[in-house]
Design an enzyme around this catalytic site. Structure first.
Site, PDB file in Angstrom:
ATOM      1  N   LEU A 235       0.844  -1.192   0.000  1.00  0.00           N
ATOM      2  CA  LEU A 235       0.000   0.000   0.000  1.00  0.00           C
ATOM      3  C   LEU A 235       0.881   1.245   0.000  1.00  0.00           C
ATOM      4  CD1 LEU A 235      -2.798  -1.059   2.522  1.00  0.00           C
ATOM      5  CD2 LEU A 235      -2.534  -1.590   0.081  1.00  0.00           C
TER       6      LEU A 235
ATOM      7  N   ARG B  33      36.454  12.863 -10.119  1.00  0.00           N
ATOM      8  CA  ARG B  33      35.146  12.904 -10.768  1.00  0.00           C
ATOM      9  C   ARG B  33      34.973  11.704 -11.693  1.00  0.00           C
ATOM     10  NH1 ARG B  33      34.995  18.657 -13.387  1.00  0.00           N
ATOM     11  NH2 ARG B  33      33.018  17.821 -14.198  1.00  0.00           N
TER      12      ARG B  33
ATOM     13  N   ASN C 189      55.589  13.152 -12.967  1.00  0.00           N
ATOM     14  CA  ASN C 189      55.463  14.096 -11.864  1.00  0.00           C
ATOM     15  C   ASN C 189      54.757  15.348 -12.377  1.00  0.00           C
ATOM     16  OD1 ASN C 189      56.530  14.954  -8.976  1.00  0.00           O
ATOM     17  ND2 ASN C 189      56.739  16.710 -10.341  1.00  0.00           N
TER      18      ASN C 189
ATOM     19  N   GLY D  20      -0.972   6.810   0.146  1.00  0.00           N
ATOM     20  CA  GLY D  20      -1.252   7.880   1.096  1.00  0.00           C
ATOM     21  C   GLY D  20      -0.676   9.230   0.715  1.00  0.00           C
TER      22      GLY D  20
ATOM     23  N   HIS E 181      49.580  18.646  -5.744  1.00  0.00           N
ATOM     24  CA  HIS E 181      49.113  19.941  -5.248  1.00  0.00           C
ATOM     25  C   HIS E 181      48.357  20.716  -6.329  1.00  0.00           C
ATOM     26  CE1 HIS E 181      52.473  19.181  -2.464  1.00  0.00           C
ATOM     27  NE2 HIS E 181      53.241  19.116  -3.527  1.00  0.00           N
TER      28      HIS E 181
ATOM     29  N   ASP F 183       5.511   2.688   3.543  1.00  0.00           N
ATOM     30  CA  ASP F 183       6.213   3.573   4.482  1.00  0.00           C
ATOM     31  C   ASP F 183       6.718   2.821   5.711  1.00  0.00           C
ATOM     32  OD1 ASP F 183       3.785   3.056   5.665  1.00  0.00           O
ATOM     33  OD2 ASP F 183       3.252   5.154   6.031  1.00  0.00           O
TER      34      ASP F 183
ATOM     35  N   TYR G 254       3.332  -2.281   3.640  1.00  0.00           N
ATOM     36  CA  TYR G 254       3.120  -0.837   3.583  1.00  0.00           C
ATOM     37  C   TYR G 254       4.370  -0.143   3.056  1.00  0.00           C
ATOM     38  CZ  TYR G 254      -1.003  -2.006   6.200  1.00  0.00           C
ATOM     39  OH  TYR G 254      -2.201  -2.561   6.567  1.00  0.00           O
TER      40      TYR G 254
ATOM     41  N   GLN H 166      -5.641   3.704  -6.381  1.00  0.00           N
ATOM     42  CA  GLN H 166      -6.695   4.085  -5.444  1.00  0.00           C
ATOM     43  C   GLN H 166      -6.965   5.569  -5.650  1.00  0.00           C
ATOM     44  OE1 GLN H 166      -5.737   4.081  -1.249  1.00  0.00           O
ATOM     45  NE2 GLN H 166      -7.839   3.568  -0.645  1.00  0.00           N
TER      46      GLN H 166
ATOM     47  N   LYS I 234      39.260  14.462 -13.694  1.00  0.00           N
ATOM     48  CA  LYS I 234      37.985  14.159 -14.338  1.00  0.00           C
ATOM     49  C   LYS I 234      38.224  13.477 -15.680  1.00  0.00           C
ATOM     50  CE  LYS I 234      36.006  16.525 -17.190  1.00  0.00           C
ATOM     51  NZ  LYS I 234      35.786  16.464 -18.677  1.00  0.00           N
TER      52      LYS I 234
END
Length: 453
Positions: free
Chosen positions: A6, A329, A373, A9, A359, A100, A98, A71, A347
């Protein structure tokens, strides 16, 4: 077995435009947790009853094995189950869950289903110190269940009962269909209660059997943000306990959040306030420093991620070192023994074995070989405002500080790039590349002085 969930709600107390069953627990919708539990029981039919935000809910959990019933009006739990009846196999019992109530264990539900065989009506109950707000299980002097009474309809004597109805039931489907059709709504809420079916089942000669979960929190539901936060902490502590049992070292089990799947090898150590999202794998001997966020990543044996680092869609090789304050990333691949240090962002780029960028560096859309390097302040200039281009740096290159690579560009093996150089043309192997600059020093210069007011 049929399973009906269900999920129609409105969730008014959540005070949110998002349907209640889509609020996240450990990074996934509440309803998704319930569906996963249902799947573990291998149902013949799995039906989700939707209503408020129906299309949003449908889109969030749609799958080939999930059917939906709608419903249109929220007229109670009995009315909700009635909407699912046309999709059920009448020859199989039906388990009602249910959307929830996300933490019920599969073993608890199986125990209830096993108890409700041979045309019995099964009810999952729990005994609470404070049963306020819940329907009470009313028994006769012999201990047999006679009915379930909702809080608003209970007498003073019934309100003192501490065994409550969780709402989770198993019933023979053909009879359930008849009982639901005979339900009335003569109660304080004017709704059709699934709990009222119990009296009909008793009148029809069905035995009402009850089982209880091993832990009371298994049946806790979500009706407010406070309750959602409470369940989040319970769930996260359960996940932490499982990690500890598997041999993972957690600096503080109360300060880790797993919002997906975290697979750990032997001798993994995780410091405080770390968040893991999606599918994350930590191989043997991995160490994660404090305050890291790691999402959809694979970290190989012996690697170390230092504090305040963020990894998203990254692959980290054996014995590599990341951070502190590093960001990997999607598409970042670090080979074995590579180092990415503080305030370095990688990335869609590979960093070869033993290469280091320690750095203040941005490496995007780049293929960097072994033993390179990369000096502080290096940037791969990969974007011209419309298109992305790649930088290729071959093995054994030394890159001085404050260097820019204007892609597309290739730097050959063994090249030395002087500090402060902008590289915009390909460089052959073993060359020294630098930009000719002159340095001027002038005597007699007087620095401006700020006037005092």
């Amino acid at each position: 077995m049929n399973i009906v969930i269900l999920a129609a709600g409105t969730g008014k107390r959540m005070r949110s435009a998002l349907p209640k069953v889509l609020h996240p627990l450990a990074g996934r919708p509440l309803l998704s947790h319930v569906i996963d539990t249902a799947r573990a029981l291998a149902p013949s039919r799995l039906v989700v009853v939707i209503g408020h935000g129906a299309e949003q809910v449908r889109a969030a959990v749609a799958a080939p094995d999930v059917q939906f019933a709608v419903q249109e009006q929220q007229l109670g739990t009995g009315h909700a189950v009635r909407q699912a009846l046309p999709l059920l196999d009448p020859s199989q019992p039906t388990l009602v869950l249910y959307g929830d109530v996300p933490l019920t264990r599969t073993a608890t539900l199986k125990r209830l289903a096993d108890a409700a065989t041979d045309a019995r009506y099964g009810v999952l109950t729990v005994t609470l110190d404070d049963p306020t707000g819940y329907g009470r299980i009313v028994r006769d002097q012999a201990g047999c269940v006679t009915r379930i009474v909702e809080q608003k309809d209970a007498s003073p004597d019934e309100l003192r009962i501490d065994e409550i109805n969780t709402g989770i039931v198993v019933a023979p489907t053909a009879q359930l269909s008849m009982w639901l059709g005979a339900l009335g709504n003569d109660n304080a809420q004017g709704e059709y209660y699934l709990t009222d079916v119990v009296e009909q089942a008793i009148e029809a000669g069905f035995e009402i059997v009850t089982t209880q979960p091993d832990d009371g929190w298994e049946t806790l539901g979500v009706n407010s943000k406070a309750q959602l936060a409470e369940l989040e902490r319970i769930h996260q502590r359960n996940l932490a306990d499982a990690l500890l049992a598997a041999g993972v070292t957690l600096a503080d089990p109360a300060r880790i959040d797993v919002r997906g799947t975290l697979a750990c090898g032997r001798d993994v150590s995780i410091d405080v306030n770390c968040v893991f999202e999606g599918d994350v794998t930590l191989a043997d001997g991995v160490t994660i420093g404090a305050n890291c966020v790691i999402r959809h990543a694979a970290i190989a044996a012996g690697a170390r991620v230092d504090a305040f680092s963020h990894l998203d869609g990254a692959t980290v090789g054996a014995n590599a070192v990341v951070g502190p304050y590093a960001r990997l990333r999607p598409g970042a691949v670090l080979a074995a023994d590579a180092h990415v240090g503080n305030f370095v962002e990688v990335k869609n780029a590979t960093l070869g074995q033993g290469s280091k960028a320690n750095h203040l560096t941005y490496l995007g859309d780049a293929d960097i070989g072994a033993r390179v390097n990369v000096g502080a302040g290096t940037i791969t200039c990969n974007y011209d405002g419309a298109n992305k281009f790649r930088t290729v740096i071959e093995d054994d290159v030394f890159v001085g500080s404050d260097t820019q690579f204007v892609a597309p560009v290739r730097v050959g093996r063994g090249v030395t790039v002087a500090a402060g150089t902008t590289v915009w043309k390909d460089v052959a192997a073993d060359m020294l590349v630098l930009n000719d600059k002159t340095q001027t020093a002038k005597s007699g210069y007087v620095r401006p002085v700020k006037k005092k007011s």
